[in-house]
Design an enzyme around this catalytic site. Structure first.
Site, short mmCIF file in Angstrom:
data_model
loop_
_atom_site.label_atom_id
_atom_site.label_comp_id
_atom_site.label_asym_id
_atom_site.label_seq_id
_atom_site.Cartn_x
_atom_site.Cartn_y
_atom_site.Cartn_z
N ALA A 147 0.84 -1.20 0.00
CA ALA A 147 0.00 0.00 0.00
C ALA A 147 0.87 1.24 0.00
CB ALA A 147 -0.93 0.00 1.21
N ASP A 148 0.31 2.31 -0.51
CA ASP A 148 0.97 3.62 -0.45
C ASP A 148 -0.10 4.69 -0.32
OD1 ASP A 148 3.92 4.75 -1.04
OD2 ASP A 148 2.41 6.18 -1.74
N THR A 149 0.18 5.68 0.48
CA THR A 149 -0.79 6.75 0.75
C THR A 149 -0.22 8.09 0.35
OG1 THR A 149 -1.75 5.52 2.61
CG2 THR A 149 -2.17 7.88 2.54
#
Length: 199
Positions: A72-74
């Site tokens: 995941a990346d935000t």
């Protein structure tokens, strides 16, 4: 609780994602691979989080095995500009002052690398977005937050679960957990296809 057919790997060093996956009832191990979090400068801001999540997942292709890799990346987006992790205290202050009293978007991209029906790796990805309205923040509040919470590992220089989120977030449109770094409701649904039993 889902019982998955393959071992689940959370490819993230984020303590927040680890806690969210634990609270959601998943059993998993943690394994990270070095990834240059770079993206084409011409890429639209809306595409960056998912692009980076996929880049992280692709690091596991050479020795994939029969596992499920969750990455995941935000990113925090203010008026189509991405606010990355702050480089120092001055950078964190600049970002928080920019967010103060305004609405911004938080987009978390998720990539899941898993075996297909023949055992070959397949990559599935998606993005979830939440709109966040901040109250006006005083210089004293910003100074206190940076000093006490040291948000240098957080996109946009803040964590929704920290002091600045507790006193500053007025309204959310979307999932709170997406702002924390993982849209657990969508991850759960995506991983259901690999489950053998739901207790």
């Amino acid at each position: 609780m889902l019982t998955l057919r393959y071992p689940l790997v959370l490819a993230s060093g984020s303590p927040r994602r680890k806690q969210l996956m634990t609270d959601a009832g998943f059993s998993f191990t943690i394994e990270t691979r070095p990834t240059d979090e770079l993206f084409p400068q011409t890429m639209p801001a809306n595409e960056v989080a998912e692009y980076l999540a996929r880049q992280k997942a692709e690091q596991f292709l050479p020795d994939f095995g029969n596992r499920i890799i969750l990455c995941a990346d935000t990113v925090v987006i203010l008026e189509d500009q991405i606010l990355n992790k702050p480089q120092d205290e001055a950078d964190a202050r600049r970002m928080l002052q920019a967010l103060s009293g305004r609405t911004h978007r938080v987009r978390t991209g998720v990539a899941i690398l898993s075996p297909d029906s023949t055992g070959e790796p397949q990559l599935y990805s998606f993005t979830d977005e939440t709109s966040v309205q901040f109250a006006s923040l005083t210089d004293e509040e910003i100074t206190y937050y940076i000093r006490e919470c040291k948000p240098f590992d957080k996109a946009g220089s803040y964590g929704a679960q920290d002091f600045i989120g507790l006193v500053g977030i007025e309204r959310l449109e979307g999932s709170f957990y997406t702002v924390m770094g993982l849209p657990t409701h969508r991850v759960y649904q995506a991983l259901k296809q690999y489950s053998t039993l739901v207790n």
